[in-house]
Design a protein around this motif. Sequence first.
Motif, short mmCIF file in Angstrom:
data_model
loop_
_atom_site.label_atom_id
_atom_site.label_comp_id
_atom_site.label_asym_id
_atom_site.label_seq_id
_atom_site.Cartn_x
_atom_site.Cartn_y
_atom_site.Cartn_z
N THR A 434 0.80 -1.23 0.00
CA THR A 434 0.00 0.00 0.00
C THR A 434 0.84 1.28 0.00
N SER A 435 2.16 1.16 0.13
CA SER A 435 2.99 2.36 0.20
C SER A 435 3.03 3.09 -1.14
N ARG A 436 2.99 4.42 -1.08
CA ARG A 436 3.07 5.25 -2.28
C ARG A 436 4.46 5.87 -2.45
N THR A 437 5.37 5.53 -1.55
CA THR A 437 6.68 6.19 -1.57
C THR A 437 7.82 5.18 -1.75
N VAL A 438 7.53 4.03 -2.38
CA VAL A 438 8.57 3.02 -2.56
C VAL A 438 9.73 3.56 -3.40
N PRO A 439 9.50 4.20 -4.56
CA PRO A 439 10.64 4.71 -5.34
C PRO A 439 11.49 5.69 -4.55
N GLU A 440 10.83 6.61 -3.82
CA GLU A 440 11.57 7.58 -3.02
C GLU A 440 12.37 6.90 -1.91
N ALA A 441 11.78 5.87 -1.28
CA ALA A 441 12.47 5.15 -0.21
C ALA A 441 13.68 4.40 -0.75
N VAL A 442 13.54 3.80 -1.92
CA VAL A 442 14.65 3.08 -2.55
C VAL A 442 15.80 4.04 -2.84
N GLU A 443 15.46 5.20 -3.36
CA GLU A 443 16.49 6.18 -3.69
C GLU A 443 17.15 6.74 -2.43
N ALA A 444 16.35 7.05 -1.42
CA ALA A 444 16.90 7.64 -0.20
C ALA A 444 17.82 6.67 0.53
N SER A 445 17.51 5.39 0.49
CA SER A 445 18.32 4.40 1.20
C SER A 445 19.51 3.92 0.36
N MET A 446 19.68 4.50 -0.82
CA MET A 446 20.76 4.12 -1.73
C MET A 446 20.69 2.63 -2.10
N LEU A 447 19.47 2.13 -2.26
CA LEU A 447 19.26 0.76 -2.69
C LEU A 447 19.17 0.66 -4.21
N THR A 448 19.30 1.78 -4.87
CA THR A 448 19.13 1.81 -6.33
C THR A 448 20.15 0.93 -7.05
N ASP A 449 21.37 0.83 -6.51
CA ASP A 449 22.37 0.00 -7.18
C ASP A 449 22.01 -1.48 -7.09
N VAL A 450 21.40 -1.89 -5.99
CA VAL A 450 20.97 -3.29 -5.85
C VAL A 450 19.85 -3.59 -6.84
N VAL A 451 18.91 -2.66 -6.97
CA VAL A 451 17.80 -2.84 -7.90
C VAL A 451 18.33 -2.89 -9.34
N ALA A 452 19.28 -2.02 -9.64
CA ALA A 452 19.80 -1.94 -11.01
C ALA A 452 20.64 -3.16 -11.39
N LEU A 453 21.17 -3.87 -10.40
CA LEU A 453 22.00 -5.04 -10.69
C LEU A 453 21.22 -6.19 -11.30
N HIS A 454 19.92 -6.19 -11.09
CA HIS A 454 19.12 -7.35 -11.48
C HIS A 454 18.06 -6.98 -12.50
N ARG A 455 17.88 -7.85 -13.46
CA ARG A 455 16.93 -7.59 -14.53
C ARG A 455 15.51 -7.46 -13.98
N GLU A 456 15.19 -8.21 -12.91
CA GLU A 456 13.83 -8.15 -12.35
C GLU A 456 13.58 -6.88 -11.55
N GLY A 457 14.64 -6.11 -11.27
CA GLY A 457 14.47 -4.87 -10.51
C GLY A 457 13.96 -5.16 -9.11
N LEU A 458 12.91 -4.47 -8.72
CA LEU A 458 12.36 -4.65 -7.38
C LEU A 458 11.75 -6.03 -7.17
N ASP A 459 11.51 -6.73 -8.26
CA ASP A 459 10.95 -8.08 -8.15
C ASP A 459 12.03 -9.15 -8.06
N HIS A 460 13.26 -8.73 -7.84
CA HIS A 460 14.35 -9.69 -7.66
C HIS A 460 14.13 -10.49 -6.38
N GLY A 461 14.34 -11.80 -6.45
CA GLY A 461 14.08 -12.68 -5.32
C GLY A 461 15.07 -12.48 -4.19
N VAL A 462 14.55 -12.52 -2.97
CA VAL A 462 15.37 -12.43 -1.76
C VAL A 462 15.19 -13.72 -0.98
N ARG A 463 16.28 -14.33 -0.58
CA ARG A 463 16.22 -15.59 0.16
C ARG A 463 15.90 -15.32 1.63
#
Length: 566
Positions: A434-463
């Motif tokens: 339900t969050s409307r600020t996921v893109p902003e949160a990803v950018e603020a936490s500097m998680l953008t490089d992790v998202v960019a590393l994977h073709r699935e982006g935010l849908d990349h699987g986490v164990r």
Amino acid sequence: MTTPDTQRPGSGSDILRTALRRNVGAMTRGTALMGLYQAGETAFPIALGLIVEHALRGRSLDALALSVVALAVIITTVSLSWRFGMRVLQKANTTEAHRWRVRVAACALQPVARDVDLKSGEVLTIATEDADQTADIIEVVPLLISSLVAVLVAAVALGRADLRLGLLVIVGTVAILAILSVLSKRIGDSTQEQQARVARAGAKVADLITGLRPLHGFGGNHAAFRSYRQVSTEARHQAVTVAKVNGAYAGTALALNAMLAAAVTLMAGWLAFDGRIGIGDLVMAVGLAQFIIEPLKLFSEMPKYVMIARASAERMALVLSAPPVTTPGRERPAAGGDLDVDGVRHGTLRELKFTVSAGEFVAIAAYQPRAAADLAAVLAMRVPPDAYEGVVRISGQALAELSVEAVREHLLVNPYDGEIFAGTLRTNIDPSGTSRTVPEAVEASMLTDVVALHREGLDHGVRDRGANLSGGQRQRLSLARALAADSDILVLHDPTTAVDAVTEQLIARNVARLRRGRTTVVITSSPALLDAADRVLVLDEGVIGAEDTHRNLLATDEEYCLAVAR
């Protein structure tokens, strides 16, 4: 409104009564069908006896054809009644087990913990194995009744041939149950102890998995393994004891049932030899002596399953009947977002006082890590308000007056060791979707490089536990989740300890920008976060010892400079 099915059970007997009460309809249908099955099974040798008797008398083909049809009807009845009877009972069983699993899990996951001396691994075992074994009572009772039907039908049929045969079955059945009831009590006690030890072993495994990385770090994994091996060995010894008791019970039941069947056969043979019963009655008696072993076996096993179900229900009652650690209030925080800690004494905290105004970004530099952990625990309500002195207020209202759910809607405390769950990056950042600020949160936490590393982006699987992520990536993912929640008051506890200095600088700026106008408290020793804050509170020896901006404190406070400068 509390109903009999939702109120807190006081004991395992209450749980079993509840399970039986809300499945009366399914159990009635299942009992009727299984009773029909057992009656059909018992009717088969009776029909054979009658066929032999009439064949010897009339030698009629019509009678033989009618007998074959009768046997076909009996076989069809037996097949269909078993099929549909077990379908009804197993559906009710699995549904009831699901209800108790959900209830135990919901109880364990409540915001306010229960006052019960059980570890999470033990609660997990109770919510799975014990819930399943408790629900088995739904099948046990109908099978017990249907087995009784078979024994009674056999006794009546044999009694019609000769009263002594019927009495032998009834007396023998009562004697068997009397002997086995003694053994079943021991099974119940042994099973309860086994379940407790298995649960403790499960809890030990959960603890070891949680601390696996630090254990490897200082070489404690071998000692931890030996500790688990000892607990598991105790569980194994108890399991062997239960197996021995079960074996003795099953062997005794089988021997007694065989003795009763043999007694019926021998008495029928003697009566036929003496001319008191006919050949047809002898065939019926011999057939019933064979067929009666199955319902007798089932009938004699039921007390064991009842004791197992009761033992499991008692363990569930440990969780469900436990009172909450504290009774939260019912109010909701008023509009605003200020946080006031007034005279709190808990652990290393001594008369701690400070206020954070609505929309302010405040950093707390704790010289002692334990004090930081104690403060985070109090704000997160992991410590009940009545367990410490002083008061914590949100928008002027004490935590004790507010419901836990309402507090957590307004105040989010993100721990330094935030859990990472199996799923995807997206489901970890926004579990509710339900969050409307996921893109902003990803950018603020500097998680953008992790998202960019994977073709699935935010849908990349986490164990599970973020096993395929580095320590810094897990920490940034946890921070992104906290920022995406967009709560009125956000408390971050050491959110950047696993990231490099450059990334830490960028995160500090991003968090300050994203949270502008929202109340934010960061418990940290990071110079970057301290510098980004509107002001810094120095927490030393459980009290606020100094207060100013980061740069002013660096210039005027030598102890502060030594504590936070890198």
